[in-house]
Write a protein that holds these residues in place. Structure first.
Motif, mmCIF file in Angstrom:
data_model
loop_
_atom_site.group_PDB
_atom_site.id
_atom_site.type_symbol
_atom_site.label_atom_id
_atom_site.label_comp_id
_atom_site.label_asym_id
_atom_site.label_seq_id
_atom_site.Cartn_x
_atom_site.Cartn_y
_atom_site.Cartn_z
ATOM 1 N N GLU A 338 0.832 -1.201 0.000
ATOM 2 C CA GLU A 338 0.000 0.000 0.000
ATOM 3 C C GLU A 338 0.869 1.255 0.000
ATOM 4 O O GLU A 338 0.606 2.208 -0.749
ATOM 5 C CB GLU A 338 -0.942 -0.002 1.204
ATOM 6 C CG GLU A 338 -2.010 1.084 1.167
ATOM 7 C CD GLU A 338 -2.918 0.996 -0.050
ATOM 8 O OE1 GLU A 338 -3.320 2.080 -0.547
ATOM 9 O OE2 GLU A 338 -3.221 -0.120 -0.501
ATOM 10 N N SER A 339 1.917 1.268 0.823
ATOM 11 C CA SER A 339 2.791 2.446 0.838
ATOM 12 C C SER A 339 3.600 2.553 -0.449
ATOM 13 O O SER A 339 4.013 3.647 -0.842
ATOM 14 C CB SER A 339 3.717 2.417 2.056
ATOM 15 O OG SER A 339 4.532 1.262 2.063
ATOM 16 N N LYS A 341 2.469 2.389 -3.285
ATOM 17 C CA LYS A 341 1.652 3.070 -4.290
ATOM 18 C C LYS A 341 1.932 4.566 -4.354
ATOM 19 O O LYS A 341 1.231 5.302 -5.051
ATOM 20 C CB LYS A 341 0.168 2.823 -4.009
ATOM 21 C CG LYS A 341 -0.257 1.374 -4.233
ATOM 22 C CD LYS A 341 -1.736 1.160 -3.926
ATOM 23 C CE LYS A 341 -2.146 -0.281 -4.182
ATOM 24 N NZ LYS A 341 -3.574 -0.525 -3.853
ATOM 25 N N HIS A 342 2.987 5.007 -3.660
ATOM 26 C CA HIS A 342 3.361 6.421 -3.726
ATOM 27 C C HIS A 342 3.658 6.847 -5.156
ATOM 28 O O HIS A 342 3.543 8.031 -5.490
ATOM 29 C CB HIS A 342 4.591 6.680 -2.846
ATOM 30 C CG HIS A 342 5.827 5.946 -3.279
ATOM 31 N ND1 HIS A 342 6.642 6.399 -4.286
ATOM 32 C CD2 HIS A 342 6.371 4.780 -2.849
ATOM 33 C CE1 HIS A 342 7.649 5.553 -4.458
ATOM 34 N NE2 HIS A 342 7.506 4.556 -3.596
ATOM 35 N N LYS A 345 -0.036 7.627 -5.904
ATOM 36 C CA LYS A 345 -0.840 8.322 -4.898
ATOM 37 C C LYS A 345 -0.088 9.422 -4.172
ATOM 38 O O LYS A 345 -0.694 10.207 -3.446
ATOM 39 C CB LYS A 345 -1.371 7.313 -3.878
ATOM 40 C CG LYS A 345 -2.404 6.349 -4.443
ATOM 41 C CD LYS A 345 -3.011 5.489 -3.343
ATOM 42 C CE LYS A 345 -4.157 4.650 -3.851
ATOM 43 N NZ LYS A 345 -4.785 3.841 -2.769
ATOM 44 N N THR A 349 1.385 8.103 1.164
ATOM 45 C CA THR A 349 1.267 6.667 1.432
ATOM 46 C C THR A 349 2.342 6.164 2.388
ATOM 47 O O THR A 349 2.141 5.154 3.061
ATOM 48 C CB THR A 349 1.351 5.850 0.127
ATOM 49 O OG1 THR A 349 2.643 6.047 -0.471
ATOM 50 C CG2 THR A 349 0.266 6.255 -0.849
ATOM 51 N N TYR A 350 3.490 6.851 2.425
ATOM 52 C CA TYR A 350 4.559 6.392 3.329
ATOM 53 C C TYR A 350 4.834 7.388 4.456
ATOM 54 O O TYR A 350 5.820 7.251 5.185
ATOM 55 C CB TYR A 350 5.846 6.091 2.561
ATOM 56 C CG TYR A 350 6.395 7.207 1.685
ATOM 57 C CD1 TYR A 350 6.907 8.380 2.234
ATOM 58 C CD2 TYR A 350 6.428 7.059 0.301
ATOM 59 C CE1 TYR A 350 7.437 9.378 1.432
ATOM 60 C CE2 TYR A 350 6.949 8.050 -0.517
ATOM 61 C CZ TYR A 350 7.451 9.210 0.055
ATOM 62 O OH TYR A 350 7.968 10.200 -0.750
#
Length: 394
Positions: A338-339, A341-342, A345, A349-350
């Motif tokens: 998920e992080s 996806k920076h 996004k 995300t991080y």
């Protein structure tokens, strides 16, 4: 750089993918995904199949999907139909559907007699008994060019490996039957429903077909990915073929898909569309597809399925090449998908991740790139600074 073949790509997620998923997925979700796929630049999209809902309940409401989605001009939409009844159902929706006909009348056979019984309730011999009928119909229509083909081409979960010699023997017999009536063979198709393809087998098969029959200039590969060999196998075929050849491939966004008859279920999978097309673009083979929009489709499919799918580019992002897409050299640890996806996004995300560096990282190489140059001046590697200990060029 090699001269690669022309590649025609077909997106199969709405059929190969959905046919093994929960039958309760809503029509609204399916239509949303299909409409998103239409906006990616894909030229061929399979919307589903007109088959018996008794055996494939996931396709029971295909009629609703076809009437509710928004066709995009320039995109060819097709649906699978396995018999005359299915074809008649599909014709009721043409347009927007194109009633798919093989460009070449084709003799085809499964190498695995067990799989064809499980999949189509007929025997290998019954498949071959149809060959004279296919040839007679081609003659009646004054067809000048035809095709040959096998399925379960390289092996079977029920019978083991099939050497390429076996495949060539079957194609040889088919080719000779077309020769007997004076119809030229221009196409060869090889399918792999049980994920037995490997780069070595596919390369050998395509090479031997071209060596034996140079006039065959159209190769179709239907490769499943249960053992993660589909993309590498497609690449092997591209390396063998030349610019006068056409290679037809298919896959699914996220690589989802499966076959209830082969014993692998959802693990069967296909080549993830975003991964395969990303590779092709990097090879210099134009696809006309927006990878960023494909990733949106994958994420939507994952939301619909309630789980991560199997592709990689949708998780790690395309290779960053422009200055704008390069990662922040002072980003904190990135540990989850998920992080990661920076890339799409943004840094949120991080945010809050572990940052172990006592001072900001700097790099003269990155400074060059940020200024619009290359990290290295030339192929010999002229570095941003000179050190006495560094070996001199030349």
């Amino acid at each position: 750089m090699p001269d690669y073949p022309k590649v025609k790509y077909k997106e199969e997620g709405m059929r190969e993918g959905m046919q093994i998923e929960d039958a309760q997925i809503s029509i609204e979700d399916k239509v949303e995904l299909l409409d998103m796929l239409s906006e990616t630049g894909l030229q061929q999209i399979v919307v589903g199949s007109f088959v018996s809902p008794k055996w494939t309940p996931q396709m029971e409401r295909i009629d609703e999907i076809v009437t509710k989605f928004k066709p995009k001009p320039g995109v060819t939409y097709t649906a699978l139909a396995l018999n005359s009844r299915g074809v008649e159902r599909a014709k009721a929706y043409s347009p927007p559907l194109t009633i798919e006909r093989d460009a070449f009348p084709r003799l085809n056979v499964h190498m695995c007699d067990v799989f064809v019984r499980r999949n189509t309730n007929r025997t290998q011999m019954q498949e071959m008994e149809r060959w004279p009928q296919v040839i007679a119909q081609a003659q009646e229509l004054n067809i000048k060019e035809a095709g040959v083909g096998t399925n379960a081409s390289w092996g079977s979960n029920f019978m083991g490996e099939f050497p390429v010699d076996n495949l060539m023997t079957m194609l040889e017999r088919q080719h000779s039957m077309w020769d007997e009536v004076g119809i030229a063979v221009r196409s060869a198709s090889m399918g792999d429903p049980m994920s037995h393809c490997t780069p070595a087998k596919v390369e050998e098969s395509v090479y031997r077909v071209k060596e034996r029959w140079p006039e065959i200039n159209h190769i179709r590969l239907h490769l499943h990915n249960g053992r993660n060999m589909a993309i590498a196998s497609a690449y092997a075929a591209m390396r063998v073929l030349g610019p006068d050849d056409t290679l037809e491939l298919d896959g699914t966004i996220g690589g989802f898909g499966g076959c209830p008859y082969c014993g692998n279920g959802r693990s069967t999978g296909m080549a993830p569309t975003e991964d395969l097309l990303h590779m092709m673009e990097d090879m210099g083979i134009p696809t006309g597809v927006d990878i960023d929009k494909l990733i949106d489709c994958v994420w939507t499919a994952e939301r619909i399925m309630g789980r991560e799918l199997y592709g990689h580019v949708s998780k790690a992002g395309p290779r960053p090449k422009s200055v704008e897409s390069l990662y922040d050299i002072n980003m904190p640890f990135v540990e989850t998908t998920e992080s990661a996806k920076h890339f799409k996004k943004g840094p949120g995300t991080y945010e809050g991740g572990i940052y172990p560096y006592s001072e900001p990282i700097t790099s003269p190489y990155r400074d060059r790139v940020n200024a619009g140059g290359n990290a290295y001046d030339d192929a010999n590697g002229d570095f941003p600074w000179k050190q006495d200990w560094f070996p001199a060029k030349g």
